[in-house]
Design an enzyme around this catalytic site. Structure first.
Site, PDB file in Angstrom:
ATOM      1  N   GLY A 121       5.785  -3.349   8.797  1.00  0.00           N
ATOM      2  CA  GLY A 121       4.471  -3.990   8.879  1.00  0.00           C
ATOM      3  C   GLY A 121       4.616  -5.491   8.819  1.00  0.00           C
ATOM      4  CD  GLN A 143     -21.841 -10.447 -18.891  1.00  0.00           C
ATOM      5  OE1 GLN A 143     -21.008 -10.023 -19.683  1.00  0.00           O
ATOM      6  NE2 GLN A 143     -22.373  -9.682 -17.943  1.00  0.00           N
ATOM      7  CD  GLN A 144     -23.147 -18.834 -21.000  1.00  0.00           C
ATOM      8  OE1 GLN A 144     -22.488 -19.825 -21.277  1.00  0.00           O
ATOM      9  NE2 GLN A 144     -24.250 -18.511 -21.666  1.00  0.00           N
ATOM     10  CG  LEU A 189       2.229  -6.496  14.731  1.00  0.00           C
ATOM     11  CD1 LEU A 189       3.338  -6.706  15.750  1.00  0.00           C
ATOM     12  CD2 LEU A 189       1.701  -7.867  14.295  1.00  0.00           C
ATOM     13  CB  THR A 190       1.325  -2.153  11.529  1.00  0.00           C
ATOM     14  OG1 THR A 190       0.750  -3.420  11.229  1.00  0.00           O
ATOM     15  CG2 THR A 190       2.009  -1.596  10.304  1.00  0.00           C
ATOM     16  CD  GLU A 214      -4.889 -10.055  11.075  1.00  0.00           C
ATOM     17  OE1 GLU A 214      -3.948 -10.798  11.398  1.00  0.00           O
ATOM     18  OE2 GLU A 214      -5.647  -9.516  11.913  1.00  0.00           O
ATOM     19  N   GLY A 263     -21.739   0.211 -17.698  1.00  0.00           N
ATOM     20  CA  GLY A 263     -21.736   1.513 -17.034  1.00  0.00           C
ATOM     21  C   GLY A 263     -22.471   1.474 -15.703  1.00  0.00           C
TER      22      GLY A 263
HETATM   23  C1  LIG Z   1     -15.136 -22.591  21.256  1.00  0.00           C
HETATM   24  C2  LIG Z   1     -14.962 -21.166  20.981  1.00  0.00           C
HETATM   25  C3  LIG Z   1     -14.541 -20.896  19.589  1.00  0.00           C
HETATM   26  C4  LIG Z   1     -14.221 -19.470  19.419  1.00  0.00           C
HETATM   27  C5  LIG Z   1     -13.566 -19.183  18.156  1.00  0.00           C
HETATM   28  C6  LIG Z   1     -12.883 -17.882  18.237  1.00  0.00           C
HETATM   29  C7  LIG Z   1     -13.240 -17.041  17.127  1.00  0.00           C
HETATM   30  C8  LIG Z   1     -12.783 -15.660  17.342  1.00  0.00           C
HETATM   31  C9  LIG Z   1     -13.501 -14.754  16.448  1.00  0.00           C
HETATM   32  C10 LIG Z   1     -12.811 -13.468  16.364  1.00  0.00           C
HETATM   33  C11 LIG Z   1     -13.408 -12.628  15.356  1.00  0.00           C
HETATM   34  C12 LIG Z   1     -12.345 -11.787  14.744  1.00  0.00           C
HETATM   35  C13 LIG Z   1     -12.891 -11.119  13.559  1.00  0.00           C
HETATM   36  C14 LIG Z   1     -11.797 -10.593  12.700  1.00  0.00           C
HETATM   37  C15 LIG Z   1     -12.334  -9.966  11.510  1.00  0.00           C
HETATM   38  C16 LIG Z   1     -11.378  -9.995  10.377  1.00  0.00           C
HETATM   39  C17 LIG Z   1     -10.021  -9.438  10.686  1.00  0.00           C
HETATM   40  C18 LIG Z   1      -9.728  -8.229   9.880  1.00  0.00           C
HETATM   41  C19 LIG Z   1      -8.579  -7.506  10.483  1.00  0.00           C
HETATM   42  C20 LIG Z   1      -8.455  -6.164   9.917  1.00  0.00           C
HETATM   43  C21 LIG Z   1      -7.534  -5.325  10.697  1.00  0.00           C
HETATM   44  C22 LIG Z   1      -6.134  -5.647  10.467  1.00  0.00           C
HETATM   45  C23 LIG Z   1      -5.309  -5.896  11.464  1.00  0.00           C
HETATM   46  C24 LIG Z   1      -3.859  -6.124  11.207  1.00  0.00           C
HETATM   47  O1  LIG Z   1      -3.370  -6.064  10.127  1.00  0.00           O
HETATM   48  S1  LIG Z   1      -2.924  -6.442  12.586  1.00  0.00           S
HETATM   49  C25 LIG Z   1      -1.242  -6.555  12.027  1.00  0.00           C
HETATM   50  C26 LIG Z   1      -1.010  -7.799  11.310  1.00  0.00           C
HETATM   51  N1  LIG Z   1       0.359  -7.965  10.996  1.00  0.00           N
HETATM   52  C27 LIG Z   1       0.797  -9.035  10.406  1.00  0.00           C
HETATM   53  O2  LIG Z   1       0.039  -9.917  10.079  1.00  0.00           O
HETATM   54  C28 LIG Z   1       2.266  -9.135  10.194  1.00  0.00           C
HETATM   55  C29 LIG Z   1       2.628 -10.153   9.181  1.00  0.00           C
HETATM   56  N2  LIG Z   1       3.926 -10.730   9.437  1.00  0.00           N
HETATM   57  C30 LIG Z   1       4.102 -11.888  10.142  1.00  0.00           C
HETATM   58  O3  LIG Z   1       3.154 -12.477  10.635  1.00  0.00           O
HETATM   59  C31 LIG Z   1       5.472 -12.458  10.279  1.00  0.00           C
HETATM   60  O4  LIG Z   1       6.393 -11.514  10.511  1.00  0.00           O
HETATM   61  C32 LIG Z   1       5.815 -13.391   9.100  1.00  0.00           C
HETATM   62  C33 LIG Z   1       4.730 -14.472   9.030  1.00  0.00           C
HETATM   63  C34 LIG Z   1       5.889 -12.681   7.765  1.00  0.00           C
HETATM   64  C35 LIG Z   1       7.148 -14.117   9.413  1.00  0.00           C
HETATM   65  O5  LIG Z   1       8.185 -13.262   9.416  1.00  0.00           O
HETATM   66  P1  LIG Z   1       9.740 -13.733   9.563  1.00  0.00           P
HETATM   67  O6  LIG Z   1      10.421 -12.727  10.373  1.00  0.00           O
HETATM   68  O7  LIG Z   1      10.286 -14.022   8.224  1.00  0.00           O
HETATM   69  O8  LIG Z   1       9.697 -15.054  10.421  1.00  0.00           O
HETATM   70  P2  LIG Z   1       9.932 -16.572  10.063  1.00  0.00           P
HETATM   71  O9  LIG Z   1      11.369 -16.860  10.243  1.00  0.00           O
HETATM   72  O10 LIG Z   1       9.340 -16.948   8.778  1.00  0.00           O
HETATM   73  O11 LIG Z   1       9.080 -17.231  11.219  1.00  0.00           O
HETATM   74  C36 LIG Z   1       9.640 -17.845  12.348  1.00  0.00           C
HETATM   75  C37 LIG Z   1       8.775 -19.042  12.683  1.00  0.00           C
HETATM   76  O12 LIG Z   1       7.526 -18.593  13.193  1.00  0.00           O
HETATM   77  C38 LIG Z   1       6.481 -19.275  12.500  1.00  0.00           C
HETATM   78  N3  LIG Z   1       5.254 -18.439  12.545  1.00  0.00           N
HETATM   79  C39 LIG Z   1       5.126 -17.150  12.189  1.00  0.00           C
HETATM   80  N4  LIG Z   1       3.848 -16.752  12.390  1.00  0.00           N
HETATM   81  C40 LIG Z   1       3.177 -17.818  12.893  1.00  0.00           C
HETATM   82  C41 LIG Z   1       1.806 -18.025  13.268  1.00  0.00           C
HETATM   83  N5  LIG Z   1       0.872 -17.064  13.174  1.00  0.00           N
HETATM   84  N6  LIG Z   1       1.461 -19.248  13.729  1.00  0.00           N
HETATM   85  C42 LIG Z   1       2.387 -20.260  13.827  1.00  0.00           C
HETATM   86  N7  LIG Z   1       3.692 -20.107  13.456  1.00  0.00           N
HETATM   87  C43 LIG Z   1       4.077 -18.913  13.002  1.00  0.00           C
HETATM   88  C44 LIG Z   1       7.058 -19.454  11.124  1.00  0.00           C
HETATM   89  O13 LIG Z   1       6.352 -20.422  10.406  1.00  0.00           O
HETATM   90  C45 LIG Z   1       8.475 -19.861  11.438  1.00  0.00           C
HETATM   91  O14 LIG Z   1       8.477 -21.227  11.815  1.00  0.00           O
HETATM   92  P3  LIG Z   1       9.397 -22.291  11.039  1.00  0.00           P
HETATM   93  O15 LIG Z   1       8.920 -22.346   9.639  1.00  0.00           O
HETATM   94  O16 LIG Z   1       9.170 -23.565  11.770  1.00  0.00           O
HETATM   95  O17 LIG Z   1      10.794 -21.789  11.092  1.00  0.00           O
HETATM   96  C1  LIG Z   2      -7.022  -1.006   6.134  1.00  0.00           C
HETATM   97  C2  LIG Z   2      -5.896  -1.483   6.970  1.00  0.00           C
HETATM   98  C3  LIG Z   2      -6.108  -1.781   8.299  1.00  0.00           C
HETATM   99  C4  LIG Z   2      -5.054  -2.187   9.119  1.00  0.00           C
HETATM  100  N1  LIG Z   2      -5.278  -2.420  10.450  1.00  0.00           N
HETATM  101  C5  LIG Z   2      -4.226  -2.724  11.246  1.00  0.00           C
HETATM  102  C6  LIG Z   2      -4.426  -2.900  12.658  1.00  0.00           C
HETATM  103  O1  LIG Z   2      -5.538  -2.819  13.170  1.00  0.00           O
HETATM  104  N2  LIG Z   2      -3.355  -3.167  13.424  1.00  0.00           N
HETATM  105  C7  LIG Z   2      -2.098  -3.291  12.905  1.00  0.00           C
HETATM  106  O2  LIG Z   2      -1.163  -3.541  13.664  1.00  0.00           O
HETATM  107  N3  LIG Z   2      -1.890  -3.141  11.577  1.00  0.00           N
HETATM  108  C8  LIG Z   2      -2.907  -2.864  10.743  1.00  0.00           C
HETATM  109  N4  LIG Z   2      -2.712  -2.715   9.395  1.00  0.00           N
HETATM  110  C9  LIG Z   2      -1.358  -2.824   8.872  1.00  0.00           C
HETATM  111  C10 LIG Z   2      -1.135  -4.096   8.099  1.00  0.00           C
HETATM  112  O3  LIG Z   2      -1.079  -5.201   8.942  1.00  0.00           O
HETATM  113  C11 LIG Z   2       0.134  -3.951   7.270  1.00  0.00           C
HETATM  114  O4  LIG Z   2      -0.120  -2.955   6.308  1.00  0.00           O
HETATM  115  C12 LIG Z   2       0.512  -5.242   6.623  1.00  0.00           C
HETATM  116  O5  LIG Z   2       0.977  -6.160   7.566  1.00  0.00           O
HETATM  117  C13 LIG Z   2       1.554  -5.055   5.518  1.00  0.00           C
HETATM  118  O6  LIG Z   2       2.672  -4.403   6.003  1.00  0.00           O
HETATM  119  P1  LIG Z   2       3.252  -3.086   5.305  1.00  0.00           P
HETATM  120  O7  LIG Z   2       2.152  -2.160   5.036  1.00  0.00           O
HETATM  121  O8  LIG Z   2       4.363  -2.620   6.169  1.00  0.00           O
HETATM  122  O9  LIG Z   2       3.851  -3.573   3.926  1.00  0.00           O
HETATM  123  P2  LIG Z   2       5.336  -3.978   3.644  1.00  0.00           P
HETATM  124  O10 LIG Z   2       5.690  -5.158   4.461  1.00  0.00           O
HETATM  125  O11 LIG Z   2       6.224  -2.799   3.728  1.00  0.00           O
HETATM  126  O12 LIG Z   2       5.221  -4.410   2.136  1.00  0.00           O
HETATM  127  C14 LIG Z   2       5.308  -3.481   1.045  1.00  0.00           C
HETATM  128  C15 LIG Z   2       5.589  -4.270  -0.231  1.00  0.00           C
HETATM  129  O13 LIG Z   2       6.863  -4.888  -0.139  1.00  0.00           O
HETATM  130  C16 LIG Z   2       6.762  -6.256  -0.443  1.00  0.00           C
HETATM  131  N5  LIG Z   2       7.656  -7.028   0.418  1.00  0.00           N
HETATM  132  C17 LIG Z   2       7.933  -6.818   1.738  1.00  0.00           C
HETATM  133  N6  LIG Z   2       8.740  -7.771   2.205  1.00  0.00           N
HETATM  134  C18 LIG Z   2       8.983  -8.615   1.187  1.00  0.00           C
HETATM  135  C19 LIG Z   2       9.716  -9.817   1.064  1.00  0.00           C
HETATM  136  N7  LIG Z   2      10.366 -10.366   2.090  1.00  0.00           N
HETATM  137  N8  LIG Z   2       9.714 -10.450  -0.124  1.00  0.00           N
HETATM  138  C20 LIG Z   2       9.054  -9.926  -1.174  1.00  0.00           C
HETATM  139  N9  LIG Z   2       8.332  -8.789  -1.117  1.00  0.00           N
HETATM  140  C21 LIG Z   2       8.294  -8.137   0.051  1.00  0.00           C
HETATM  141  C22 LIG Z   2       5.299  -6.630  -0.153  1.00  0.00           C
HETATM  142  O14 LIG Z   2       4.884  -7.713  -0.950  1.00  0.00           O
HETATM  143  C23 LIG Z   2       4.562  -5.372  -0.497  1.00  0.00           C
HETATM  144  O15 LIG Z   2       4.216  -5.381  -1.839  1.00  0.00           O
HETATM  145  C24 LIG Z   2      -3.759  -2.329   8.570  1.00  0.00           C
HETATM  146  C25 LIG Z   2      -3.548  -2.066   7.208  1.00  0.00           C
HETATM  147  C26 LIG Z   2      -4.601  -1.655   6.415  1.00  0.00           C
HETATM  148  C27 LIG Z   2      -4.336  -1.371   4.970  1.00  0.00           C
END
Ligand SMILES: CCCCCCCCCCCCCCCCCCCCC/C=C/C(=O)SCCNC(=O)CCNC(=O)[C@H](O)C(C)(C)COP(=O)(O)OP(=O)(O)OC[C@H]1O[C@@H](n2cnc3c(N)ncnc32)[C@H](O)[C@@H]1OP(=O)(O)O
Ligand SMILES: Cc1cc2nc3c(=O)[nH]c(=O)nc-3n(C[C@H](O)[C@H](O)[C@H](O)COP(=O)(O)OP(=O)(O)OC[C@H]3O[C@@H](n4cnc5c(N)ncnc54)[C@H](O)[C@@H]3O)c2cc1C
Length: 706
Positions: free
Chosen positions: A171, A359-360, A165-166, A458, A435
């Site tokens: 991001g 410490q506690q 995604l990123t 995430e 240390g």
């Molecule tokens: C019976 C079977 C059971 C089985 C169970 C299944 C279990 C499965 C197990 C799987 C195991 C997985 C193991 C995982 C291990 C741990 C994970 C570690 C991962 C490490 C690697 C990292 C990966 C990544 O980082 S991937 C990239 C991730 N990127 C992000 O997360 C980006 C973050 N940004 C955003 O999500 C959005 O842009 C956000 C939330 C900041 C919003 O941005 P916005 O542009 O400002 O949008 P906004 O106007 O606020 O939103 C519009 C609207 O949408 C709603 N919204 C947004 N996100 C969600 C959501 N996720 N769900 C629901 N709704 C969402 C938001 O609330 C707004 O709605 P309204 O408020 O109503 O307007």
């Molecule tokens: C170890 C690692 C593994 C990852 N794995 C994956 C992966 O598998 N797949 C994938 O897609 N991505 C992955 N990512 C990316 C990750 O999801 C992004 O780094 C994350 O979503 C944050 O986005 P960014 O790095 O662009 O930070 P930015 O969004 O640029 O944020 C930078 C700074 O700006 C601030 N900021 C930004 N917007 C605002 C705002 N609106 N208001 C106030 N402050 C703000 C934040 O708080 C932050 O301090 C990974 C990242 C790491 C570190």
């Protein structure tokens, strides 16, 4: 509503506990173990249940007995070797296939425990495995049946996946993603393209070296030139036979990170890469052969929410992953503190450092937090399972939609709370071990560095908290107009009493009165209502003074919306833990210590908001602050003799914990020497010995001659 993770009906008997959980070796920790007010085995069986303990034992013992997972003292692997070893371990996890589908369906908590157990060993292979099976595999699985063939290939590792995604320049702001997927109806293909190097996919776990396929998020363009928003696509990035890049794909590794270096995080640029039409993961929309776009979501915002829906899974898992790091760090620091002796009342006697009040106070609130957050993450996971079942069965009810919103709002605050708590705790534990905490072999540095990105991936913690405050603020109209409302999990139901709660005052009159979590819980309810009112007032003022919505929201974060989101999630965690620990069905042998943990977690968390409690008039006078502080200290002192047994409940076996100062025997110094002396070339003189002994420096030879 009460959490779904209910009090277990039975904790079995002494002999069944002994079969499941062997005694610890006798040693310096025995003294504290004897002092405990409860039986740690009874507690472990009560919290997890026998079935989960059997699963944990199975996983831990498989890893311990497998040479692929052997630990080598003093080992300093190059990043390349560590990545290779991580991949080999990931493959082994496939071979073990610890859980059958049937077991997961019967008890989904088992999958969470699998993540936790492997992560306790090392997060790199754990994340590699679950990024492939869970994040990548889960996304493909949740698309339509036409991916059945891919799904098979994912789960037998014919292909290896990542979740992209990123991008380099975007991001957290997912709407800013710039990769495009343009439909070509002549060839019935999508053309995936990175417009420039800033739009390269970046940070993607598994992409650096191994992934053959990626779920790629891109802006979908139909032939009429319309952008239909963010959608995901299954794109092959490497050849499955050679691991060489596919034509048009430039893919590589982003380099060394602060932690998690076994995992290959990578980048990819797409130069007009063509993929079949069928490879759109039609979760939120699809395109007809003629190029017409269709979606079951009429509202663009709802479609965006659904496109990002899968991110909630990760955030819930990260809440649990961080709580696990908290447990690892505390297991080490508390065992160390109970055996490390420094100073004492007399010259003859030195006392264990855990006897010191500081410490506690530094460690035991984190121990309480570990119990509360562990319970919360598991209960939230159970809520998620209900939601996920609804997704799989294509439920379209209002409850399902509301549940999705509520889980999103909870997970976007619980991930920050848990990851920050673990981050601060890891540092505190490191310092609490002096240390020796800084010696890499004791693992606190690794735990801290591996936990660190939980605050960022995430979604950045600070930005995610805005989602929770947005959700809370969205109820303000109902509150103002006294319209009844409730949420599926009931976490916001107390806000219906807003007009009443806002008039509450702190009631306790003594330290004794404060010793139950009902006291901080009431204060938290007031705090959430107060911060909601203040945030709402501030937002309206900002708008009235002519600021745009964007500016107004931005100016309301610090001290308002951000604090609101944090207070709300702390309140929710505490409410669930309070209900759990006060359940009349909890064995009387365990309830007192659990209630102490709940009270300590509540008071300690609340104490960080004292200024606002005074500011808003919930408390007044010098005494209240003192009551809270003294109650915290009293609870720390009461829990001190239980602390070792409380970490015995959750500490993994020594092999998994991998920290000489954290070993169950408590033979602090023997364990350290054993490890140090096994290190590579520990007693050797350096190979460059002659640089000292023979080649002496000529003092001043290089000083300036000007
Ligand atoms: C019976 C079977 C059971 C089985 C169970 C299944 C279990 C499965 C197990 C799987 C195991 C997985 C193991 C995982 C291990 C741990 C994970 C570690 C991962 C490490 C690697 C990292 C990966 C990544 O980082 S991937 C990239 C991730 N990127 C992000 O997360 C980006 C973050 N940004 C955003 O999500 C959005 O842009 C956000 C939330 C900041 C919003 O941005 P916005 O542009 O400002 O949008 P906004 O106007 O606020 O939103 C519009 C609207 O949408 C709603 N919204 C947004 N996100 C969600 C959501 N996720 N769900 C629901 N709704 C969402 C938001 O609330 C707004 O709605 P309204 O408020 O109503 O307007
Ligand atoms: C170890 C690692 C593994 C990852 N794995 C994956 C992966 O598998 N797949 C994938 O897609 N991505 C992955 N990512 C990316 C990750 O999801 C992004 O780094 C994350 O979503 C944050 O986005 P960014 O790095 O662009 O930070 P930015 O969004 O640029 O944020 C930078 C700074 O700006 C601030 N900021 C930004 N917007 C605002 C705002 N609106 N208001 C106030 N402050 C703000 C934040 O708080 C932050 O301090 C990974 C990242 C790491 C570190």
């Amino acid at each position: 509503m009460a959490p779904t993770l209910s009090v277990k009906e039975t904790t079995g008997n002494q002999s069944s506990w002994n079969t499941l959980l062997p005694d610890f070796p006798k040693g310096p920790l025995s003294k504290y173990r004897k002092k405990a007010s409860f039986n740690w085995k009874e507690m472990a069986v009560f919290l997890d249940g026998e079935d989960i303990i059997r699963l944990k034992n199975r996983i831990f013992s498989a890893l311990e007995n497998d040479p692929f997972f052997a630990r080598h003292a003093g080992e300093e692997l190059s990043r390349e070797k560590y990545q290779e070893l991580t991949f080999l371990r990931c493959k082994r996890l496939f071979e073990y296939d610890f859980l059958t589908q049937q077991e997961i369906i019967e008890n989904p908590l088992k999958i969470l425990n699998l993540v936790i157990c492997i992560g306790m060993y090392d997060w790199s292979p754990c994340l590699q495995f679950f990024l492939h099976c869970g994040v990548f595999g889960g996304t493909v699985l949740s698309a339509s049946k036409r991916f059945a063939d891919f799904v098979k290939k994912i789960y037998n590792m014919e292909i290896f996946g990542c979740f992209a995604l990123t991008e380099l320049s975007h991001g957290t702001n997912t709407k800013g993603i710039r990769t495009t997927a343009t439909f070509d109806h002549n060839t019935q293909e999508f053309i995936i393209n990175s417009p420039d190097f800033e739009a390269a996919k970046f940070w993607v776990g598994n992409m650096g070296k191994h992934a053959t396929h990626a779920v790629v998020y891109a802006q979908l363009y139909t032939p009429d030139g319309q952008c239909q928003g963010l959608h995901s696509f299954l794109v092959q990035i490497r050849d499955t036979k050679t691991l060489l890049p596919m034509p048009g794909v430039m893919v590589g590794d982003i380099g060394k990170k602060i932690g998690q270096n076994g995992l290959d995080n990578g980048f990819a640029m797409f130069h007009n890469v063509r993929i079949p039409k069928e490879n759109i993961l039609n979760i939120t929309g699809d395109v007809s052969p003629e190029g017409k776009y269709s979606s079951s979501f009429t509202d663009v915002k709802d479609r965006f929410s659904a496109a990002l829906g899968s991110l909630s899974t990760g955030r819930i898992l990260i809440t649990a992953v961080s709580a696990t790091n908290l447990k690892l760090a505390l297991s080490i620091a508390i065992r160390f503190s109970a055996t490390r002796r420094q100073f004492g009342p007399t010259d003859e006697e030195e006392i264990p450092v855990i006897e010191y009040q500081t410490q506690q106070w530094r460690l035991l609130p984190y121990l309480a937090a570990a119990y509360a957050l562990d319970y919360f993450s598991k209960s939230l996971f159970e809520n998620f399972v209900e939601f996920y079942a609804g997704l799989l069965t294509k439920q379209k009810s209002q409850r399902q939609a509301d549940l999705g919103r509520e889980i999103h709002a909870l997970s976007t605050a619980s991930k920050p709370l848990s990851s920050w708590t673990a981050q601060q705790a890891a540092q505190e534990c490191r310092e609490a071990c002096g240390g020796h905490g800084y010696l890499a072999m004791n693992r606190l540095g690794e735990i801290r560095n591996d936990n660190d990105p939980n605050c960022t991936y995430e979604g950045d913690n600070n930005v995610l908290l805005q989602q929770t405050s947005n959700y809370l603020m969205s109820w303000m109209n109902c509150i103002r107009n006294k319209v009844p409302f409730e949420s599926p999990l009931g976490t916001i139901n107390f806000l219906q009493d807003y007009h009443h709660i806002i008039g509450w005052k702190f009631k306790a009159n003594s330290v004794d009165d404060c010793m139950d979590s009902s006291v901080p819980l009431a204060a938290y309810k007031w705090l959430v209502c107060y911060l909601l009112r203040e945030s709402d007032l501030k937002l309206r003022k900002e708008k009235q003074s002519g600021h745009s919505d964007f500016e107004a929201k931005n100016n309301c974060q610090v001290y308002y919306c951000r604090s609101l989101a944090i207070a709300f999630v702390e309140q929710t965690v505490l409410q669930r833990y309070h209900d759990y620990t006060h359940d009349p069905d909890i064995p009387s042998t365990l309830q007192p210590v659990l209630k102490n943990l709940s009270a300590l977690y509540g008071l300690w968390s609340l104490s960080k908001h004292l200024a606002v409690l005074y500011q808003g008039g919930y408390v007044s006078g010098e005494q209240v602050g003192r009551f809270i502080q003294n109650a915290i200290l009293e609870l720390c002192s009461r829990l001190k003799d239980d602390a070792v047994a409380l970490v015995d409940v959750f500490a993994p076996p020594d092999f998994i914990l991998n920290s000489p100062i954290g070993k169950a025997s408590g033979e602090l110094y023997k364990n350290m020497w054993a490890e140090i002396l096994q290190g590579n070339k520990v007693l050797n003189r350096p190979s460059w010995w002659a640089e000292f002994c023979i080649n002496k420096p000529v003092t001043g030879r290089l000083s300036s001659r000007l």
